[in-house]
Design a protein around this motif. Sequence first.
Motif, PDB file in Angstrom:
ATOM      1  N   SER A  67       0.883  -1.148   0.000  1.00  0.00           N
ATOM      2  CA  SER A  67       0.000   0.000   0.000  1.00  0.00           C
ATOM      3  C   SER A  67       0.928   1.207   0.000  1.00  0.00           C
ATOM      4  O   SER A  67       1.343   1.677   1.047  1.00  0.00           O
ATOM      5  CB  SER A  67      -0.862  -0.052   1.267  1.00  0.00           C
ATOM      6  N   ALA A  68       1.309   1.649  -1.196  1.00  0.00           N
ATOM      7  CA  ALA A  68       2.360   2.673  -1.275  1.00  0.00           C
ATOM      8  C   ALA A  68       2.470   3.230  -2.684  1.00  0.00           C
ATOM      9  O   ALA A  68       1.893   2.685  -3.629  1.00  0.00           O
ATOM     10  CB  ALA A  68       3.700   2.048  -0.902  1.00  0.00           C
ATOM     11  N   LYS A  69       3.236   4.311  -2.839  1.00  0.00           N
ATOM     12  CA  LYS A  69       3.586   4.828  -4.161  1.00  0.00           C
ATOM     13  C   LYS A  69       4.884   4.170  -4.600  1.00  0.00           C
ATOM     14  O   LYS A  69       5.862   4.189  -3.858  1.00  0.00           O
ATOM     15  CB  LYS A  69       3.785   6.341  -4.091  1.00  0.00           C
TER      16      LYS A  69
ATOM     17  N   THR B 148       0.275   4.831  -7.423  1.00  0.00           N
ATOM     18  CA  THR B 148      -0.158   4.362  -6.108  1.00  0.00           C
ATOM     19  C   THR B 148      -0.701   2.942  -6.238  1.00  0.00           C
ATOM     20  O   THR B 148      -1.573   2.678  -7.066  1.00  0.00           O
ATOM     21  CB  THR B 148      -1.238   5.289  -5.527  1.00  0.00           C
ATOM     22  N   VAL B 149      -0.159   2.038  -5.434  1.00  0.00           N
ATOM     23  CA  VAL B 149      -0.609   0.650  -5.416  1.00  0.00           C
ATOM     24  C   VAL B 149      -1.454   0.480  -4.162  1.00  0.00           C
ATOM     25  O   VAL B 149      -0.993   0.781  -3.053  1.00  0.00           O
ATOM     26  CB  VAL B 149       0.589  -0.317  -5.376  1.00  0.00           C
ATOM     27  N   GLY B 150      -2.697   0.002  -4.364  1.00  0.00           N
ATOM     28  CA  GLY B 150      -3.616  -0.043  -3.220  1.00  0.00           C
ATOM     29  C   GLY B 150      -3.780  -1.419  -2.631  1.00  0.00           C
ATOM     30  O   GLY B 150      -4.863  -1.981  -2.618  1.00  0.00           O
ATOM     31  N   GLY B 151      -2.714  -1.995  -2.136  1.00  0.00           N
ATOM     32  CA  GLY B 151      -2.807  -3.293  -1.475  1.00  0.00           C
ATOM     33  C   GLY B 151      -3.092  -3.132  -0.002  1.00  0.00           C
ATOM     34  O   GLY B 151      -3.476  -2.050   0.460  1.00  0.00           O
ATOM     35  N   THR B 152      -2.895  -4.225   0.745  1.00  0.00           N
ATOM     36  CA  THR B 152      -3.184  -4.164   2.175  1.00  0.00           C
ATOM     37  C   THR B 152      -1.922  -4.298   3.020  1.00  0.00           C
ATOM     38  O   THR B 152      -1.974  -4.189   4.235  1.00  0.00           O
ATOM     39  CB  THR B 152      -4.157  -5.284   2.579  1.00  0.00           C
ATOM     40  N   ALA B 153      -0.754  -4.603   2.368  1.00  0.00           N
ATOM     41  CA  ALA B 153       0.484  -4.748   3.138  1.00  0.00           C
ATOM     42  C   ALA B 153       1.021  -3.367   3.513  1.00  0.00           C
ATOM     43  O   ALA B 153       0.814  -2.399   2.793  1.00  0.00           O
ATOM     44  CB  ALA B 153       1.527  -5.503   2.324  1.00  0.00           C
ATOM     45  N   ALA B 154       1.726  -3.316   4.624  1.00  0.00           N
ATOM     46  CA  ALA B 154       2.254  -2.030   5.070  1.00  0.00           C
ATOM     47  C   ALA B 154       3.351  -1.553   4.130  1.00  0.00           C
ATOM     48  O   ALA B 154       4.005  -2.341   3.484  1.00  0.00           O
ATOM     49  CB  ALA B 154       2.797  -2.165   6.479  1.00  0.00           C
TER      50      ALA B 154
ATOM     51  N   ARG C  38      -0.941 -10.309  -4.534  1.00  0.00           N
ATOM     52  CA  ARG C  38      -2.377 -10.523  -4.742  1.00  0.00           C
ATOM     53  C   ARG C  38      -2.989  -9.359  -5.516  1.00  0.00           C
ATOM     54  O   ARG C  38      -2.382  -8.297  -5.652  1.00  0.00           O
ATOM     55  CB  ARG C  38      -3.078 -10.679  -3.394  1.00  0.00           C
ATOM     56  N   SER C  39      -4.209  -9.579  -5.977  1.00  0.00           N
ATOM     57  CA  SER C  39      -4.907  -8.532  -6.739  1.00  0.00           C
ATOM     58  C   SER C  39      -4.992  -7.249  -5.930  1.00  0.00           C
ATOM     59  O   SER C  39      -5.178  -7.282  -4.717  1.00  0.00           O
ATOM     60  CB  SER C  39      -6.336  -8.972  -7.062  1.00  0.00           C
ATOM     61  N   ALA C  40      -4.850  -6.146  -6.604  1.00  0.00           N
ATOM     62  CA  ALA C  40      -4.975  -4.837  -5.960  1.00  0.00           C
ATOM     63  C   ALA C  40      -5.265  -3.820  -7.035  1.00  0.00           C
ATOM     64  O   ALA C  40      -5.254  -4.130  -8.231  1.00  0.00           O
ATOM     65  CB  ALA C  40      -3.699  -4.470  -5.211  1.00  0.00           C
ATOM     66  N   GLN C  41      -5.518  -2.623  -6.618  1.00  0.00           N
ATOM     67  CA  GLN C  41      -5.846  -1.560  -7.552  1.00  0.00           C
ATOM     68  C   GLN C  41      -4.629  -0.652  -7.747  1.00  0.00           C
ATOM     69  O   GLN C  41      -3.898  -0.381  -6.802  1.00  0.00           O
ATOM     70  CB  GLN C  41      -6.978  -0.749  -6.944  1.00  0.00           C
ATOM     71  N   LEU C  42      -4.407  -0.227  -8.991  1.00  0.00           N
ATOM     72  CA  LEU C  42      -3.420   0.821  -9.253  1.00  0.00           C
ATOM     73  C   LEU C  42      -4.216   2.097  -9.473  1.00  0.00           C
ATOM     74  O   LEU C  42      -5.268   2.074 -10.110  1.00  0.00           O
ATOM     75  CB  LEU C  42      -2.640   0.546 -10.535  1.00  0.00           C
TER      76      LEU C  42
END
Lengths: 462, 451
Positions: free
Chosen positions: A227-229, A456-462, A405-409
């Motif tokens: 979850s970061a740029k 920006t990657v919108g995953g759930t990992a820190a 895993r799947s995530a949103q860009l």
Amino acid sequence: MLETPIVEATLQRALAGGGDFADVFVEDRASTSSTYDDGKVEEMRSSRSRGAGIRVVRGETTGFAHTSDISLEGLRAAADAAAAAAQAGGPGTKVAPLVERTSTRPHLIETLPETVSKAKKVEMMARADEAARAESGSITQVTSSYADSRRRILVANSDGVLATDDQVRTRFAVSCVASADTGLQTGSEAPGRTVGFEFFDEHPPEEIARIAAARAVSKLEARPAPSAKLPVVLRRGAGGVLFHEACGHGLEADLVSRDASVFAGKVGERVAGRGVTLVDDGTLARDWGACAIDDEGALAQRNVLIDDGILTDYMWDLLRARRDGRASSGNGRRETYQHLPMVRMTNTYITEGTEDPDEIIRQTPYGLYCVALGGGQVNTATGDFVFGITEAYMIEEGRITYPVRSAQLIGNGPDALRAVDAVGNDFETWTGMCGKDGQSVPVSAGQPTLRVAELTVGGTAA
Amino acid sequence: MSSKDLFEIARTIADAARPGEQLEAYVVRSRETEVKVFNGAVESLSVAEAAGIGVRVIADGRQGIASAGSLDADVITETLADARDNATYGAPDAGYGLAEPRDVEGVPAPDLDLWRDDVLGTPTAEKVALAIAADRAVLAADARIRGVESTDYGDAALEMAMVASTGVSATMARTMSSVGTSAMAGERDATQTGYGFDVRRSFGELDVERAATMAAERATRLLGATQPSGQRLPVIFDPMVTASVLSLIGSALNGEAVLRGRSMFADRLGEIVGAGSVTIVDDPTNPDAFGASPFDGEGVRTRANTLVRDGRLERFLHNLYTARRAGAQTTGSAVRSYASTPGVGARALHFLPGTKSPAEVMASVPEALYLQSVSGLHSGTNPVSGDFSVGAEGLMVRNGQFAEPVREVTVASTLPRMLLDIVEIGSDLTWLPGGTAGVTLLVSEMTMAGA
């Protein structure tokens, strides 16, 4: 499809009570599709539709009516309804004598799907099913599907244009579910081409199946996306949808003229880094968005939209082009005869650069490597876009390390364009259906392997 | 052509069934008007009437379908022949079979009045005037509105008739009219957009001001939006966002997805899948739902189905085929177009509403992100794996009030996690087109990625 005198009479009828312009679009579409699930044919479907859409333009207003009755009487009634809807009035407008526009098909169709037995189509799905299951023991579910369509169109308008096209498309899709202690994961692959059954020479069903299965299996080991740029490297073909969404839609003249595009008023300005050239090309042979003419009778052509970073032009349909006193760019498309045409993309792509794709990864200390993306969406007025990652890996110290895993860009079109900092020397296209205002049309999007310095990657990992 | 004619066409085909063959005809007709307004003037006006037929054949345990966008006699004959031919390529499956009279007994037929004459009866000029009025109302609503991307009016009157050779038949007719508008606020380089709409069964009930105010408010309240830094925080879902997410959840509560191993809920019947306050119901017999229908796509009577009760997964939706395969009963949830065989789907899916107003939900946490709209829902979420990641714009909420607007963020979690993390369900149930209703939701924690 229709005798020229009938077409002429319909156009005359449409403009008899006034109006500035009229056109008739006749479409005859036949399609076959089938789904193969759980090791057997689940369904064989066929469908047929035939009809005409008639448009009458008066000033800024367009009246439209369509009918499935393409007899002279049916067409006459639709012409009257379209004229009434356009609130046309005043003296009648003359219809120019129809002259057939000769169009060159981008390529020849070798084997019309209608000449291939349904049994042969089923065989392709069975082969894919077997290949997907053979790929890995963790594949628990396989669905393959076959679809072909033949769309014959005729377009005529009061300017005297008469043109026809015969568009044949074939698509094959495999979707797999892989299962492990970590849960269920899916993988799919769905190439399509504007070709006949020779599609399978280029894309054997086994190959499509293996890609889909491997995609699902690889994700079983996937860790949550960050979850970061991050810098994002888009593999050839995978990122075409990004430029389709992030830039392509904003370059459609209808949105530009509504001041609903971040690219409005920017022709001649630098909108991307050097080395970035964006093209929309309806003549790209065999590709999913290819055609000889668009759905307004304009010849398909190759349009350079961004040339080495400079915005050169928008995409145009007939109405927007007429208002601006210029020619259509061949981008007037519609889903069926029941829809009004509007500005649409065909095959949209970034042209290849000079860098070695492997070297682009090596030069990325930390980032995301996207191999496949799902659909996306853009708000053309703000340029903000999103699209889903369906297969991606982390890049650490210039090496691809683990799947995520799947995530949103998420990003902004103009910003992303300016942030392209490496363009590879490879190229591939992606097949998709593009939706706009409730209409869906086949398009392709392509690009060489390239890197966007920051998304920006919108995953759930820190 | 009348509804009676549609029924006669369907019956004639069903009557042509050969011995040992089941034959079903599904005939629809729609009449639609669409007005697009730009800059206060009509940009386009479409008036359309379309009809189509789907013929389904089941013979020797095999199923085939063919469809056509025409009701001409020669086309219908050809379609029936195609359907029979297609059936010979299908694999035999004991699960295939049309509805039998016994499948439709036992459930009372809902008495639903879904048709309003004024949708077809209103002169087109009045519909045009309403669309223009909506467009002007957006501009008038707030000085910061610099333009309207587009304003659309649309209505549809849909009639359906189906007859199966087994003796089951159904007819349905319904209308809908709507107005939608997209407002643009602010300067070009800092434009924000907001969508507003109103949708009703009858033309006369349409509320133009409601649509205009909603669009203007949603666009202007995002002015000055910036990209915040990432964090984990409580998230409040706007009712429209809830409806979209619920439709994804619904696709995993679907017996067809379960049968195909494509549901995250596949093996979880009877288990706790949500917070105790979560009850999810699909009720097509509710006339307020735009997807309301007395019959499903196979002619089976619809009924209220509770899928999740007090957090526990109680039932999946089924059509006849998935029910037979799963050893369950049909829930009257077959959905289809004339060109497709019956699938499974929700028509009126909703969370059972709670007691707090949206303002009370907002006031129930010190700080939260209010999701006004999301994008990429279908590309970034997966009802099989449950992964959920969407692009979003909205506002921060502090002490029960909207604070600064935010844009270009992503919000992520997993669908199973989100269902468990629901801490408040608002009282503001809002029916929307598309088979779901919205309601304000509060989810205790999600990951927001930003700058």
